[in-house]
Design a protein around this motif. Structure first.
Motif, PDB file in Angstrom:
ATOM      1  N   ILE A  91       0.848  -1.085   0.015  1.00  0.00           N
ATOM      2  CA  ILE A  91       0.051  -0.147   0.069  1.00  0.00           C
ATOM      3  C   ILE A  91       0.714   1.238   0.052  1.00  0.00           C
ATOM      4  O   ILE A  91       1.821   1.300   0.881  1.00  0.00           O
ATOM      5  CB  ILE A  91      -1.018   0.090   1.154  1.00  0.00           C
ATOM      6  CG1 ILE A  91      -1.956  -1.165   1.317  1.00  0.00           C
ATOM      7  CG2 ILE A  91      -1.800   1.478   1.195  1.00  0.00           C
ATOM      8  CD1 ILE A  91      -2.299  -1.286   2.597  1.00  0.00           C
ATOM      9  N   VAL A  92       0.844   2.200  -0.909  1.00  0.00           N
ATOM     10  CA  VAL A  92       1.367   3.492  -0.900  1.00  0.00           C
ATOM     11  C   VAL A  92       0.118   4.340  -0.551  1.00  0.00           C
ATOM     12  O   VAL A  92      -0.889   4.466  -1.566  1.00  0.00           O
ATOM     13  CB  VAL A  92       1.864   3.821  -2.383  1.00  0.00           C
ATOM     14  CG1 VAL A  92       2.609   5.258  -2.126  1.00  0.00           C
ATOM     15  CG2 VAL A  92       3.140   2.872  -2.498  1.00  0.00           C
ATOM     16  N   HIS A  93       0.216   5.065   0.501  1.00  0.00           N
ATOM     17  CA  HIS A  93      -0.920   5.606   0.993  1.00  0.00           C
ATOM     18  C   HIS A  93      -0.558   7.318   0.992  1.00  0.00           C
ATOM     19  O   HIS A  93       0.780   7.854   1.290  1.00  0.00           O
ATOM     20  CB  HIS A  93      -1.186   5.530   2.440  1.00  0.00           C
ATOM     21  CG  HIS A  93      -2.225   6.409   3.359  1.00  0.00           C
ATOM     22  ND1 HIS A  93      -3.435   6.074   3.253  1.00  0.00           N
ATOM     23  CD2 HIS A  93      -1.892   7.393   4.052  1.00  0.00           C
ATOM     24  CE1 HIS A  93      -4.281   6.836   4.009  1.00  0.00           C
ATOM     25  NE2 HIS A  93      -3.323   7.912   4.370  1.00  0.00           N
ATOM     26  N   LEU A  94      -1.503   8.096   0.711  1.00  0.00           N
ATOM     27  CA  LEU A  94      -1.084   9.608   0.293  1.00  0.00           C
ATOM     28  C   LEU A  94      -1.806  10.251   1.610  1.00  0.00           C
ATOM     29  O   LEU A  94      -2.918  10.367   1.946  1.00  0.00           O
ATOM     30  CB  LEU A  94      -1.570  10.139  -0.725  1.00  0.00           C
ATOM     31  CG  LEU A  94      -1.150   9.771  -2.058  1.00  0.00           C
ATOM     32  CD1 LEU A  94      -1.772  10.628  -3.367  1.00  0.00           C
ATOM     33  CD2 LEU A  94       0.387   9.438  -2.134  1.00  0.00           C
ATOM     34  N   SER A  95      -0.875  10.758   2.561  1.00  0.00           N
ATOM     35  CA  SER A  95      -1.425  11.559   3.755  1.00  0.00           C
ATOM     36  C   SER A  95      -1.176  12.957   3.186  1.00  0.00           C
ATOM     37  O   SER A  95      -1.553  13.495   2.351  1.00  0.00           O
ATOM     38  CB  SER A  95      -0.344  10.920   5.163  1.00  0.00           C
ATOM     39  OG  SER A  95      -0.773  11.625   6.290  1.00  0.00           O
ATOM     40  N   SER A  96      -0.803  13.771   4.324  1.00  0.00           N
ATOM     41  CA  SER A  96      -0.667  15.145   4.207  1.00  0.00           C
ATOM     42  C   SER A  96       0.245  15.863   5.063  1.00  0.00           C
ATOM     43  O   SER A  96       0.433  15.578   6.345  1.00  0.00           O
ATOM     44  CB  SER A  96      -2.122  15.889   4.145  1.00  0.00           C
ATOM     45  OG  SER A  96      -2.167  17.361   4.338  1.00  0.00           O
ATOM     46  N   MET A  97       0.747  17.180   4.773  1.00  0.00           N
ATOM     47  CA  MET A  97       1.484  17.923   5.500  1.00  0.00           C
ATOM     48  C   MET A  97       0.656  18.255   6.848  1.00  0.00           C
ATOM     49  O   MET A  97       1.103  19.068   7.819  1.00  0.00           O
ATOM     50  CB  MET A  97       2.381  19.083   4.990  1.00  0.00           C
ATOM     51  CG  MET A  97       1.350  20.081   4.389  1.00  0.00           C
ATOM     52  SD  MET A  97       2.303  21.519   3.851  1.00  0.00           S
ATOM     53  CE  MET A  97       2.995  22.144   5.270  1.00  0.00           C
ATOM     54  N   ALA A  98      -0.739  18.474   6.708  1.00  0.00           N
ATOM     55  CA  ALA A  98      -1.430  18.729   7.570  1.00  0.00           C
ATOM     56  C   ALA A  98      -1.313  18.061   9.113  1.00  0.00           C
ATOM     57  O   ALA A  98      -1.815  18.400   9.979  1.00  0.00           O
ATOM     58  CB  ALA A  98      -2.950  18.529   7.093  1.00  0.00           C
ATOM     59  N   VAL A  99      -0.833  16.664   8.870  1.00  0.00           N
ATOM     60  CA  VAL A  99      -0.737  16.117  10.366  1.00  0.00           C
ATOM     61  C   VAL A  99       0.516  16.760  11.162  1.00  0.00           C
ATOM     62  O   VAL A  99       0.340  16.558  12.328  1.00  0.00           O
ATOM     63  CB  VAL A  99      -0.186  14.767  10.076  1.00  0.00           C
ATOM     64  CG1 VAL A  99      -1.110  13.728   9.062  1.00  0.00           C
ATOM     65  CG2 VAL A  99       1.338  14.708   9.180  1.00  0.00           C
ATOM     66  N   TYR A 100       1.078  17.583  10.637  1.00  0.00           N
ATOM     67  CA  TYR A 100       2.102  18.585  11.462  1.00  0.00           C
ATOM     68  C   TYR A 100       1.298  19.723  12.165  1.00  0.00           C
ATOM     69  O   TYR A 100       2.017  20.221  12.922  1.00  0.00           O
ATOM     70  CB  TYR A 100       3.289  18.988  10.506  1.00  0.00           C
ATOM     71  CG  TYR A 100       3.951  17.769  10.025  1.00  0.00           C
ATOM     72  CD1 TYR A 100       4.572  16.840  11.059  1.00  0.00           C
ATOM     73  CD2 TYR A 100       4.366  17.690   8.802  1.00  0.00           C
ATOM     74  CE1 TYR A 100       5.342  15.884  10.435  1.00  0.00           C
ATOM     75  CE2 TYR A 100       5.241  16.960   8.213  1.00  0.00           C
ATOM     76  CZ  TYR A 100       5.682  15.793   8.868  1.00  0.00           C
ATOM     77  OH  TYR A 100       6.402  14.988   8.419  1.00  0.00           O
ATOM     78  N   GLY A 101       0.228  19.848  11.831  1.00  0.00           N
ATOM     79  CA  GLY A 101      -0.642  20.918  12.435  1.00  0.00           C
ATOM     80  C   GLY A 101       0.261  22.352  12.600  1.00  0.00           C
ATOM     81  O   GLY A 101       0.383  22.706  11.450  1.00  0.00           O
ATOM     82  N   ALA A 102       0.365  23.011  13.765  1.00  0.00           N
ATOM     83  CA  ALA A 102       0.855  24.342  13.609  1.00  0.00           C
ATOM     84  C   ALA A 102       2.244  24.259  13.779  1.00  0.00           C
ATOM     85  O   ALA A 102       2.924  25.337  14.116  1.00  0.00           O
ATOM     86  CB  ALA A 102       0.138  25.235  14.586  1.00  0.00           C
ATOM     87  N   ALA A 103       2.731  23.395  13.373  1.00  0.00           N
ATOM     88  CA  ALA A 103       4.535  23.447  13.813  1.00  0.00           C
ATOM     89  C   ALA A 103       4.951  24.288  12.853  1.00  0.00           C
ATOM     90  O   ALA A 103       4.579  24.810  11.752  1.00  0.00           O
ATOM     91  CB  ALA A 103       4.879  21.832  13.421  1.00  0.00           C
ATOM     92  N   THR A 104       6.242  24.683  13.318  1.00  0.00           N
ATOM     93  CA  THR A 104       7.112  25.694  12.649  1.00  0.00           C
ATOM     94  C   THR A 104       8.538  25.236  12.604  1.00  0.00           C
ATOM     95  O   THR A 104       8.899  24.303  12.857  1.00  0.00           O
ATOM     96  CB  THR A 104       7.106  27.201  13.270  1.00  0.00           C
ATOM     97  OG1 THR A 104       7.366  26.941  14.773  1.00  0.00           O
ATOM     98  CG2 THR A 104       5.587  27.593  13.379  1.00  0.00           C
ATOM     99  N   GLY A 105       9.289  25.666  11.658  1.00  0.00           N
ATOM    100  CA  GLY A 105      10.827  25.558  11.548  1.00  0.00           C
ATOM    101  C   GLY A 105      10.790  24.277  10.570  1.00  0.00           C
ATOM    102  O   GLY A 105       9.810  23.865   9.697  1.00  0.00           O
ATOM    103  N   LEU A 106      11.825  23.722  10.490  1.00  0.00           N
ATOM    104  CA  LEU A 106      12.193  22.533   9.678  1.00  0.00           C
ATOM    105  C   LEU A 106      11.720  21.323  10.203  1.00  0.00           C
ATOM    106  O   LEU A 106      11.868  20.961  11.459  1.00  0.00           O
ATOM    107  CB  LEU A 106      13.445  22.304   9.291  1.00  0.00           C
ATOM    108  CG  LEU A 106      14.288  21.205   8.489  1.00  0.00           C
ATOM    109  CD1 LEU A 106      13.662  21.784   6.997  1.00  0.00           C
ATOM    110  CD2 LEU A 106      15.627  21.185   8.178  1.00  0.00           C
TER     111      LEU A 106
END
Length: 313
Positions: A91-106
């Motif tokens: 399975i190759v599953h497409l998630s999202s950068m949204a999982v990081y929430g309000a994170a900042t920085g690298l």
């Protein structure tokens, strides 16, 4: 042996690109769809949340690409159903950068996944299901794209382009100085193909984004130039405040307009303003080292996206 890949969500923006791109990498593709399939492609009708339906669709399939875009509850149900029936298939599953929430920085792939909001929380929950599947011996790879743009992208190409033409986006000042973590849809397809080829990376997650993101203000300028929506002006604070106040009424009008087939002005929801200002950069180095896919030149992606928008407008 030819790899036969079932693409779930094949009728969506990303799914259509996956269906077009994977054959050039040597894969046979099958569209997993709920309704009628486009002519000329092999397709299997299925309900992604139903195990019986999924199991029948997997006959002869070696791999699955999960591009399902649905309400958060249905998204996690579909992921759970898929893990129950996939067996030895990858399975190759497409998630999202949204999982990081309000994170900042690298932010790298080992960062915490706080989510935040129904969509992000659904993506986090789906990732948890897949990690457990991999821990139990299943084959699963998670890709976390940024803002997917390119030909056919409503959210990150067409909508910004319309707002630029209307003078509702432009130079946002500090409100647009967040990092613009774009993901070219062509790059995402290349990353999917690489993930299908590498058996040693099961259970891993990868950020898929432009290695050198500019600021949102830069993107708006370049997109405006590409579609002829210039000169680009600095938006006054009062205009941005007015658009924020209008977001909910415009969203209601958009929903009504969809039913009546009438286009109302696009809403700019609060979540979008937060994205424009968020100082987050997706760390791309793991994807480079372990997937090693070739990226399309950002200028080429922008030019193709602008050409598509101008044809469709």
């Amino acid at each position: 042996m030819t790899r036969r890949v079932l693409v779930l969500g094949a009728g969506g923006f990303v799914g259509r690109h996956v269906m077009a791109g994977l054959p050039t990498a040597g894969f046979d593709v099958i569209a997993g769809v709920r309704g009628a399939a486009p002519p000329g492609i092999e397709a299997r009708r299925l309900e992604a949340t139903d195990q019986t339906s999924l199991r029948a669709a997997l006959d002869g399939v070696t791999d699955i690409v999960n591009c399902v875009a649905a309400a958060p509850g249905a998204m996690t149900q579909a992921t759970q159903a898929l893990c129950e029936v996939a067996r030895e298939r990858r399975i190759v599953h497409l998630s999202s950068m949204a999982v990081y929430g309000a994170a900042t920085g690298l932010v790298n792939e080992e960062a915490s996944l706080p989510g935040g909001g129904p969509y992000a929380d659904g993506k986090v929950a789906s990732e948890g299901i897949l990690r457990q599947h991999a821990a139990n011996g299943g084959q699963a790879v998670i890709l976390r794209p940024g803002c997917i743009h390119g030909p056919g992208s409503e959210q990150w190409t067409a909508r910004p382009a319309r707002l630029l033409r209307q003078g509702r986006l432009g130079d946002l000042g500090v409100a647009g100085d967040g990092f613009c973590n774009l993901t070219a849809v062509a790059d995402l397809v290349a990353a999917i193909a690489a993930a299908l080829e590498r058996s040693e990376i099961s259970g891993a997650a990868f950020n898929i984004a432009d290695p050198e993101p500019g600021r949102w203000n830069d993107y708006f300028l370049h997109l405006a130039l590409a579609i002829g929506a210039t000169p680009l002006r600095r938006l006054p604070d009062w205009q941005m405040k007015l658009d924020k106040l209008a977001a909910f009424p415009l969203k209601a009008a958009e929903i009504m307009g969809g039913k009546l087939r009438i286009r109302f002005p696009d809403p700019i929801p609060p979540s979008l303003w937060r994205v424009f200002a968020q100082e987050i950069r997706l760390d791309h180095r793991r994807a480079d080292a372990e997937l090693g896919f070739l990226r399309q030149a950002p200028k080429a992606t922008l030019a193709e996206a602008a050409e598509w928008f101008l044809r469709a407008a």
